[in-house]
Design an enzyme around this catalytic site. Structure first.
Site, PDB file in Angstrom:
ATOM      1  N   GLU A 162      -8.138   4.961  -4.072  1.00  0.00           N
ATOM      2  CA  GLU A 162      -8.651   5.578  -2.849  1.00  0.00           C
ATOM      3  C   GLU A 162      -9.020   7.021  -3.129  1.00  0.00           C
ATOM      4  O   GLU A 162      -8.254   7.754  -3.768  1.00  0.00           O
ATOM      5  CB  GLU A 162      -7.575   5.625  -1.757  1.00  0.00           C
ATOM      6  CG  GLU A 162      -7.163   4.311  -1.202  1.00  0.00           C
ATOM      7  CD  GLU A 162      -6.072   4.497  -0.145  1.00  0.00           C
ATOM      8  OE1 GLU A 162      -5.904   5.618   0.378  1.00  0.00           O
ATOM      9  OE2 GLU A 162      -5.373   3.523   0.126  1.00  0.00           O
TER      10      GLU A 162
ATOM     11  N   ASN B 173       0.838  -1.194   0.000  1.00  0.00           N
ATOM     12  CA  ASN B 173       0.000   0.000   0.000  1.00  0.00           C
ATOM     13  C   ASN B 173       0.872   1.243   0.000  1.00  0.00           C
ATOM     14  O   ASN B 173       1.700   1.416   0.898  1.00  0.00           O
ATOM     15  CB  ASN B 173      -0.882   0.030   1.261  1.00  0.00           C
ATOM     16  CG  ASN B 173      -1.934   1.112   1.199  1.00  0.00           C
ATOM     17  OD1 ASN B 173      -2.877   1.006   0.418  1.00  0.00           O
ATOM     18  ND2 ASN B 173      -1.769   2.159   1.983  1.00  0.00           N
ATOM     19  N   GLU B 174       0.710   2.061  -1.019  1.00  0.00           N
ATOM     20  CA  GLU B 174       1.459   3.320  -1.101  1.00  0.00           C
ATOM     21  C   GLU B 174       2.926   3.133  -0.696  1.00  0.00           C
ATOM     22  O   GLU B 174       3.358   3.651   0.340  1.00  0.00           O
ATOM     23  CB  GLU B 174       0.806   4.401  -0.233  1.00  0.00           C
ATOM     24  CG  GLU B 174      -0.532   4.865  -0.749  1.00  0.00           C
ATOM     25  CD  GLU B 174      -1.047   6.124  -0.063  1.00  0.00           C
ATOM     26  OE1 GLU B 174      -0.588   6.420   1.048  1.00  0.00           O
ATOM     27  OE2 GLU B 174      -1.891   6.813  -0.646  1.00  0.00           O
TER      28      GLU B 174
ATOM     29  N   PHE C 218     -11.119   9.622  12.713  1.00  0.00           N
ATOM     30  CA  PHE C 218     -11.867  10.786  12.221  1.00  0.00           C
ATOM     31  C   PHE C 218     -11.870  10.870  10.692  1.00  0.00           C
ATOM     32  O   PHE C 218     -12.311  11.859  10.118  1.00  0.00           O
ATOM     33  CB  PHE C 218     -11.302  12.075  12.814  1.00  0.00           C
ATOM     34  CG  PHE C 218     -11.563  12.185  14.291  1.00  0.00           C
ATOM     35  CD1 PHE C 218     -12.869  12.157  14.780  1.00  0.00           C
ATOM     36  CD2 PHE C 218     -10.519  12.264  15.195  1.00  0.00           C
ATOM     37  CE1 PHE C 218     -13.116  12.228  16.145  1.00  0.00           C
ATOM     38  CE2 PHE C 218     -10.762  12.346  16.556  1.00  0.00           C
ATOM     39  CZ  PHE C 218     -12.058  12.321  17.033  1.00  0.00           C
TER      40      PHE C 218
HETATM   41  C1  GLA Z   1      -3.613   6.690   2.297  1.00  0.00           C
HETATM   42  C2  GLA Z   1      -3.583   5.219   2.691  1.00  0.00           C
HETATM   43  C3  GLA Z   1      -4.813   4.751   3.387  1.00  0.00           C
HETATM   44  C4  GLA Z   1      -5.327   5.793   4.347  1.00  0.00           C
HETATM   45  C5  GLA Z   1      -5.545   7.076   3.599  1.00  0.00           C
HETATM   46  C6  GLA Z   1      -6.135   8.164   4.460  1.00  0.00           C
HETATM   47  O1  GLA Z   1      -4.055   6.920   1.043  1.00  0.00           O
HETATM   48  O2  GLA Z   1      -3.299   4.374   1.607  1.00  0.00           O
HETATM   49  O3  GLA Z   1      -4.514   3.553   4.080  1.00  0.00           O
HETATM   50  O4  GLA Z   1      -4.385   5.983   5.366  1.00  0.00           O
HETATM   51  O5  GLA Z   1      -4.318   7.538   3.119  1.00  0.00           O
HETATM   52  O6  GLA Z   1      -6.405   9.316   3.728  1.00  0.00           O
END
Ligand code: GLA
Length: 665
Positions: free
Chosen positions: A312, A157-158, A362
């Site tokens: 996302e 993830n990212e 939040f």
């Molecule tokens: C990133 C992450 C997610 C979440 C979002 C919140 O994009 O990939 O897991 O933390 O930010 O905005």
């Protein structure tokens, strides 16, 4: 399988747009799971991403496997007709990994450890991390390869960690040995004779850690190249594992929005479908509208024009800005339709149900704390219904080729952002955004491109700022212009070669010949807020003491100050050169004029302020980014696919309104 195609065209069913979210049901009692799925059905959700941060659940102690809970979720998803984008859980290792293998934890440039207790606390270079990540990925893939709910893989993830530690020092040397072969070649490339930096032994070569004064820019540039490559290597390792089990399913990883650490072009080339996370600030809807358009154009370009995925976005507020505002009513829908207009075939959110605990309690979800009766959820239902309506006509279609190409390249961005630069106000990423915004405001069809790409389909190419250009890129630009292409080039471009060595004359000779520049005597960066008078407009950020070559036409001249009487803007054959950054309205006018000359027309003429028009797959998307109702003139007869209404030459768009028009005979 090469992307979204099979997912958006289920056999025997009409094409669809994917709609869903990260679903983190492991944070909730099991009796909420079926309620979640029931509400997902109500919202038109097609797909959910499971397991992103589930490593400690799946492997509670080294080598153990706890798949029961995920088995139940996969089966429930199948029973409810929801597809699963299954994530490898490797972005957040369990605390035991750091405890048993402290070397898996990254170090910052000051040597400080990034401990567990948050997420992404792994070193891309750690053998132990990679071994454990591969093992859990292998078992996950083997277990669910044939599960009917599985539709796609989401790796990690990212990816976004840097590491200056000892493990990184080891892999940095290997990376450099691959690139340069010998230490002599490295010393030459890095200019080792400057400040006595010549290395006598590979073991002396370190990541660019904290130092007394300015670090070697070529060293830092290679570290940035290396970091992007190392993270990509982690991605590839997991991708290859899941691919071996499910060669028919697409694999992706969610890119951070225009993040400087990942070479987006290189990363996209390794994905079956390109996905990105998109979080414009809802407090500034107009700027956010441009950010959304920009990220869409970039991601579509990275995907080679094919449909792409928003992995996302937020249904409402995020929780990581100093002040986090929710999305006002209608904005979530508008942003979703805007992404679809600009080529997305899938829109997912972070996350399905807002968390009650943890650092993101939040952060909004498609189902917020106010529950199914809340505004957020009602909007999620509305968006789902819109996407279901559009799917059969839109999914799989593309935007027209051509239009204006904005050139961007990470290598140049990395080289340009150095601590010994002439101005720390200069940022290639910001300039690319600024130029793209000018084109977007002019309503022109726009995409991004790498300077090596075949540019011949674009009647106009613009280069906001590419400090570093290699020979292939320079020859490509020359060929493009010689073949009839038109080019608008921004300042301080073509200055350095791939080793970040300044080109003789301060700008590559081929580029000077193309742009009609004899030489640049001095670069004159400007202070924030400074404006330099150029006659018809004011310049900002930068100016140059230019000497034009014979044959160059001077389109604007500096007035007053040290550069009084010197050329500010040149035209030479099919090229224009801007030695300063015109203020926004002037930049817009200048680029619109160049586009008109090149024959690139706005998507729809005469649009009211704040309305964006995009053509995709023969449809005309109209998107209203303002709050006051506006009337839009659209020649001909159309049907609005969102409402079914007939539109006869004009329509009204309400606050954050949208229409998707299909021409009627
Ligand atoms: C990133 C992450 C997610 C979440 C979002 C919140 O994009 O990939 O897991 O933390 O930010 O905005």
């Amino acid at each position: 399988m090469t992307g979204l195609d099979d997912l958006t065209r289920p056999p025997g069913r009409p094409p669809r747009l994917l709609y869903g979210a990260d679903w983190n049901p492991e944070q909730w009692p099991e009796d909420t799971w079926t309620e979640d799925l029931r509400l997902m059905r109500r919202a038109g959700v097609t797909t959910v991403t499971l397991g992103v941060f589930s490593w400690a659940r799946l492997e509670p102690e080294p080598g153990a496997r706890e798949f029961g809970w995920l088995d139940r979720l996969m089966d429930l998803a199948r029973d409810h007709g929801i597809g699963v984008v299954l994530a490898t859980p490797t972005a957040s290792p369990p605390p035991w990994l750091g405890r048993l293998h402290p070397e898996t934890l990254p170090r910052d440039e000051d040597g400080r450890t990034e401990w567990w207790g948050s997420r992404q606390h792994f070193s891309h270079s750690s053998e132990a991390y990679r071994r454990h990540a591969a093992a859990i990925t292998e078992d996950l893939a083997a277990r669910y390869a044939r599960h009917p709910a599985l539709v796609m893989w989401h790796i990690n993830n990212e990816y976004c960690t840097y590491d200056w530690g000892d493990e990184a020092a080891r892999t940095f040397r290997t990376w450099l040995q691959d690139r340069y072969g010998t230490l002599d070649a490295l010393n030459t490339a890095w200019g080792g004779d400057f400040w006595s930096q010549r290395y006598a032994d590979w073991d002396e070569v370190l990541p660019p850690r904290r130092a007394h004064y300015l670090r070697n820019p070529a060293h830092v540039l290679d570290f940035r190249r290396y970091t992007s490559d190392m993270l990509l290597d982690c991605y590839r390792a997991e991708r290859d594992i899941v691919r071996a089990h499910t060669p028919h399913l697409p694999v992706t990883t969610n890119l951070m929005p225009f993040w400087s650490g990942q070479d987006g072009w290189a990363w996209a080339a390794e994905q079956d479908l390109v996905s990105v996370d998109v979080y414009p600030d809802p407090a500034a809807p107009r700027a956010g509208a441009h950010e959304n358009a920009f990220l869409a154009d970039l991601t579509r370009a990275e995907a080679g024009g094919r449909p792409w995925m928003v992995m996302e976005q937020a249904a409402g507020a995020v929780n990581w800005r100093p002040v986090n505002r929710p999305k006002p009513e209608g904005l979530n829908r508008l942003r979703t339709l805007q992404a679809v207009a600009r080529g997305a075939d899938a829109v997912h959110f972070f996350q399905w149900r807002a968390s009650r605990q943890g650092a993101e309690k939040f952060h909004s979800g498609m189902l917020g704390h106010s529950g199914p009766r809340g505004r957020g959820f009602r909007e999620s239902v509305r968006v789902g219904a819109d996407l279901a309506r559009l799917g059969p006509r839109v999914a799989g279609s593309r935007l027209p080729a051509g239009g204006v190409a904005v050139l961007h390249d990470w290598d140049s961005w990395w080289a340009q952002r150095h601590e010994g630069a002439l101005s720390d106000r200069l940022d290639q990423g910001e300039l690319v955004r600024t130029w793209h915004r000018a084109l977007w405001e002019a309503g022109l069809p726009t995409t991004l491109a790498h300077p090596h790409h075949d540019l011949t389909a674009h009647p106009l190419v613009v280069v906001p700022h590419l400090y570093l250009l290699d020979d292939t890129a320079l020859d490509n630009l020359r060929r493009y212009a010689a073949g009839g292409g038109r080019l608008v080039c921004g300042f301080f471009t073509g200055v350095a070669d791939p080793d970040d060595r300044i080109r003789p004359g301060g700008m590559d000779a081929r580029l000077r010949a193309l742009l009609g520049i004899d030489r640049v005597d001095e670069w004159w960066p400007l202070e924030t807020g400074d404006r330099v008078d150029c006659g018809a407009f004011h310049g900002t950020l930068w100016s140059e003491e230019l000497v034009p070559a014979p044959g160059a036409e001077i389109l604007a001249t500096y007035r007053g100050g040290e550069l009084d009487g010197r050329p500010a803007v040149l035209r030479h054959g099919p090229t224009r050169y801007l030695s300063t950054l015109p203020e926004p309205a002037a930049l817009r006018a200048l680029l619109a004029e160049a586009a008109a000359e090149a024959g690139v027309r706005p998507v729809l003429a005469g649009l009211p302020d704040g309305v964006e028009a995009v053509r995709r797959g023969g449809l005309l998307f109209l998107l209203h980014h303002g709050r006051e109702p506006v009337s839009v003139t659209v020649p001909g007869r159309h049907r609005d696919l969102l409402t079914g209404a007939t539109v006869d030459s004009a329509l009204t768009l309400d606050r954050f309104g949208a229409a998707v028009l299909e021409e009627q005979p």
